[in-house]
Design a protein around this motif. Sequence first.
Motif, PDB file in Angstrom:
ATOM      1  N   GLN A  83       0.857  -1.183   0.000  1.00  0.00           N
ATOM      2  CA  GLN A  83       0.000   0.000   0.000  1.00  0.00           C
ATOM      3  C   GLN A  83       0.897   1.238   0.000  1.00  0.00           C
ATOM      4  O   GLN A  83       1.733   1.384   0.886  1.00  0.00           O
ATOM      5  N   SER A 130      -6.795   2.530   5.804  1.00  0.00           N
ATOM      6  CA  SER A 130      -6.923   1.459   4.825  1.00  0.00           C
ATOM      7  C   SER A 130      -6.783   0.121   5.548  1.00  0.00           C
ATOM      8  O   SER A 130      -6.010  -0.005   6.484  1.00  0.00           O
ATOM      9  N   TRP A 131      -7.529  -0.852   5.110  1.00  0.00           N
ATOM     10  CA  TRP A 131      -7.444  -2.208   5.647  1.00  0.00           C
ATOM     11  C   TRP A 131      -6.252  -2.887   4.987  1.00  0.00           C
ATOM     12  O   TRP A 131      -6.036  -2.756   3.784  1.00  0.00           O
ATOM     13  N   THR A 167     -13.158  -1.724   4.970  1.00  0.00           N
ATOM     14  CA  THR A 167     -12.957  -2.963   4.209  1.00  0.00           C
ATOM     15  C   THR A 167     -12.174  -2.737   2.923  1.00  0.00           C
ATOM     16  O   THR A 167     -11.871  -3.698   2.230  1.00  0.00           O
ATOM     17  N   ASP A 168     -11.822  -1.520   2.606  1.00  0.00           N
ATOM     18  CA  ASP A 168     -11.108  -1.222   1.367  1.00  0.00           C
ATOM     19  C   ASP A 168      -9.622  -1.459   1.564  1.00  0.00           C
ATOM     20  O   ASP A 168      -8.988  -0.806   2.388  1.00  0.00           O
ATOM     21  N   LYS A 169      -9.055  -2.395   0.801  1.00  0.00           N
ATOM     22  CA  LYS A 169      -7.636  -2.702   0.888  1.00  0.00           C
ATOM     23  C   LYS A 169      -6.817  -1.993  -0.195  1.00  0.00           C
ATOM     24  O   LYS A 169      -5.598  -2.048  -0.184  1.00  0.00           O
ATOM     25  N   LEU A 170      -7.493  -1.322  -1.129  1.00  0.00           N
ATOM     26  CA  LEU A 170      -6.794  -0.666  -2.233  1.00  0.00           C
ATOM     27  C   LEU A 170      -6.615   0.828  -2.032  1.00  0.00           C
ATOM     28  O   LEU A 170      -5.671   1.413  -2.535  1.00  0.00           O
ATOM     29  N   ASN A 171      -7.521   1.445  -1.329  1.00  0.00           N
ATOM     30  CA  ASN A 171      -7.519   2.899  -1.176  1.00  0.00           C
ATOM     31  C   ASN A 171      -7.599   3.282   0.291  1.00  0.00           C
ATOM     32  O   ASN A 171      -7.923   2.466   1.141  1.00  0.00           O
ATOM     33  N   TYR A 172      -7.329   4.527   0.539  1.00  0.00           N
ATOM     34  CA  TYR A 172      -7.535   5.074   1.875  1.00  0.00           C
ATOM     35  C   TYR A 172      -8.879   5.748   1.867  1.00  0.00           C
ATOM     36  O   TYR A 172      -9.100   6.693   1.122  1.00  0.00           O
ATOM     37  N   GLY A 173      -9.792   5.244   2.683  1.00  0.00           N
ATOM     38  CA  GLY A 173     -11.071   5.909   2.819  1.00  0.00           C
ATOM     39  C   GLY A 173     -10.900   7.066   3.776  1.00  0.00           C
ATOM     40  O   GLY A 173     -10.256   6.947   4.804  1.00  0.00           O
TER      41      GLY A 173
END
Length: 182
Positions: A83, A130-131, A167-173
């Motif tokens: 990440q 991010s997860w 639950t988003d592993k691709l982006n930073y919420g």
Amino acid sequence: MSAARSFLLFSMAAFISKAQAQNMVPNWSFEQHTQCPDYWNEVERATGWQKSLNNNDPEYHTDYINVCGTANFSVPANIWGSQPASTGSAYMAQVSMAPTVMTDYRENIYIQLIAPLQPGSAYDVDFKVSWTDVSQHASNNQGVKFSTVPDFPIDGVSQVYSNAIITDKLNYGSNNLLEATV
């Protein structure tokens, strides 16, 4: 590392500002450091940041991740997956639950604000989470707690929090928590 842990990456920890004013959190993106990370539990290598010793096992703790770190503690690829930093070149990896370590285990970090918050004033609070790739459980109720003493008790109550499930592993919420009145 136990499979029952849930890890979160904090990119911008508590961007706190008073209506278009300066950020109140020094080293908010963890860029400034005294040494590059090369082992577990090195929160203090990010200038100004401290790890709380409440509700956790001292053997485990939030980990500092920086592009200058060794393989397990580098950006973007590290022990938790891959990440990039949301901003700059650093972030923190935090465990939000680890029942195999201890009941109600929590990892918490803190820093002294640039100036005291003014009672009755409204502040904008924002942080990005991010997860991780290796997490098996999602997490929610990420928050910011204000205190007048360092290493304050962790009691599950934050003045500002988001109950969104991460639950988003691709982006930073962005957990933009809008306004908090102190």
